[in-house]
Design an enzyme around this catalytic site. Structure first.
Site, mmCIF file in Angstrom:
data_model
loop_
_atom_site.group_PDB
_atom_site.id
_atom_site.type_symbol
_atom_site.label_atom_id
_atom_site.label_comp_id
_atom_site.label_asym_id
_atom_site.label_seq_id
_atom_site.Cartn_x
_atom_site.Cartn_y
_atom_site.Cartn_z
ATOM 1 N N LYS A 61 2.929 -3.734 6.358
ATOM 2 C CA LYS A 61 3.254 -3.787 4.935
ATOM 3 C C LYS A 61 4.758 -3.545 4.700
ATOM 4 C CE LYS A 61 -0.702 -4.852 3.239
ATOM 5 N NZ LYS A 61 -0.880 -6.165 2.557
ATOM 6 N N TYR A 93 -1.003 -0.718 10.246
ATOM 7 C CA TYR A 93 -1.152 -1.365 8.939
ATOM 8 C C TYR A 93 0.083 -1.110 8.076
ATOM 9 C CZ TYR A 93 -3.124 -2.374 4.303
ATOM 10 O OH TYR A 93 -3.345 -2.868 3.045
ATOM 11 N N SER A 133 0.852 -1.189 0.000
ATOM 12 C CA SER A 133 0.000 0.000 0.000
ATOM 13 C C SER A 133 0.886 1.236 0.000
ATOM 14 C CB SER A 133 -0.889 0.002 1.242
ATOM 15 O OG SER A 133 -1.483 1.266 1.445
ATOM 16 N N SER A 134 0.365 2.319 -0.576
ATOM 17 C CA SER A 134 1.120 3.573 -0.609
ATOM 18 C C SER A 134 1.267 4.195 0.778
ATOM 19 C CB SER A 134 0.436 4.579 -1.542
ATOM 20 O OG SER A 134 -0.870 4.879 -1.078
ATOM 21 N N CYS A 135 0.526 3.681 1.770
ATOM 22 C CA CYS A 135 0.637 4.248 3.125
ATOM 23 C C CYS A 135 1.966 3.880 3.788
ATOM 24 C CB CYS A 135 -0.527 3.802 3.997
ATOM 25 S SG CYS A 135 -0.499 2.068 4.470
ATOM 26 N N HIS A 154 -14.170 3.717 0.505
ATOM 27 C CA HIS A 154 -13.219 4.759 0.134
ATOM 28 C C HIS A 154 -13.883 5.787 -0.778
ATOM 29 C CE1 HIS A 154 -10.080 1.575 1.245
ATOM 30 N NE2 HIS A 154 -9.975 2.549 2.117
#
Length: 323
Positions: A141, A137, A108-110, A180
């Protein structure tokens, strides 16, 4: 990979996993292995070990994860970090133990710092503090990326990681409270059209910029990265920063997104921006130069993808509303 190579998709019922399965089948791969949550509990170490011993897949797409929005991440941080770490550790380790040489880990880009320069390049990983609301989270990742890199270095396997931007499309979550931005807006504009509402309220100023990628593009990129020749991949990817951003490389304002969704849905009323609501980060855009250098670019424009997603929503609207 030959058409009869055994491929395991973990998380095949999710938005990304189901898209990967559709595309692999369309490409002629006929030996795809899947298990529902009821058939295989990925949190159960013994069950995952037994599954890999029996099936011995040649390739794995690791799309299974516990996911959610800000409310979920804030309410259940322990579950988000524990379940994601546990699922990916079980799959990655047992893939290695049973001779699986190729694995694709979806992140994920987070993973990037909250204040990372825009557009976010892969080397920004671990260069700053994470966004607090989804830190557990994101840490899971990041650990997945580093687990793949570590197994590559120590065991000589070829485990690759892809980091998508904001995804939408077929099998998206259209729940009115915890979806989202794109599915939430599509549903809101659709219901406003049905009720002949004069306006739709959008949170914030409409000025923040966001990047979106259709899930079919994400699936295509994942398969492309999986099939990429090892020498070409190694030539362009640092073994200690091996993950690859996946995005369109194009962003738009939330206002532009709302206007496009209104056009797709056919809403003729006014857009009202509630400036009392938070905007979030001013911009979140992925740098996709690494993926372009490897030979892949997104193919589905935002308006085209929104049309496809809205059509899917209409076909499944009754079922989605009852969920």
């Amino acid at each position: 990979m030959s058409p009869d190579s055994k491929i395991y998709i973990a998380g095949h019922k999710g938005m990304v996993g189901s898209a990967i399965q559709r595309q692999l089948e369309a490409l002629g791969f006929n030996n795809i292995i899947t298990r529902s949550r009821q058939e295989l509990d990925l949190l159960n170490q013994a069950a995952v070990a037994e599954f890999f011993i029996q099936e011995k897949p040649a390739q794995v797409y690791l799309a299974a994860a516990k996911v959610g929005g800000i409310v979920g991440n804030n309410t259940y941080p322990a579950q988000f970090i524990y379940e994601n770490l546990t699922i990916q550790n079980h799959i990655i380790h047992n893939a290695y133990l049973n001779g699986c040489k190729k694995l694709i880990f979806l992140g994920s880009s987070c993973i990037y710092p909250k204040m990372a320069p825009q557009p976010m390049v892969e080397t920004e990983l671990l260069q700053g503090s994470l966004e607090p609301t989804n830190e557990p989270y994101a840490i899971a990742k990041i650990a997945g990326i580093k687990t793949c890199e570590s197994y590559n270095r120590q065991y000589g396997v070829d485990y690759r990681s892809v980091m998508p931007t904001n995804l939408y499309g077929t099998n998206d979550n259209f729940h009115p409270q915890n979806s989202h931005v794109i599915p939430a807006m599509l549903r809101r504009f659709h219901e406003a059209t049905e009720s002949n509402a004069s306006e739709v309220v959008v949170w914030g100023t409409g000025k923040p910029m966001r990047e979106f990628l259709h899930v079919d593009d994400m699936a295509a990129a994942s398969i492309f990265v999986a099939q990429l020749a090892h020498d070409k991949y190694e030539a362009l990817v640092d073994p200690r920063c091996s993950h690859i951003n996946v995005g369109s490389g194009i962003d738009c304002t939330i206002r532009e997104l709302a206007e496009t969704i209104a056009k797709v849905v056919g809403f003729k009323g006014d857009l009202v921006f509630d400036i009392s609501k938070p905007d979030g980060a001013p911009r979140k855009l992925m740098n996709v130069d690494r993926l372009k250098d490897l030979g892949w670019s997104s193919q589905i424009s935002l308006e085209e993808g929104l049309q496809q997603t809205y059509s899917w929503f209409l076909e499944n609207a009754l079922q989605l509303r009852e969920a």
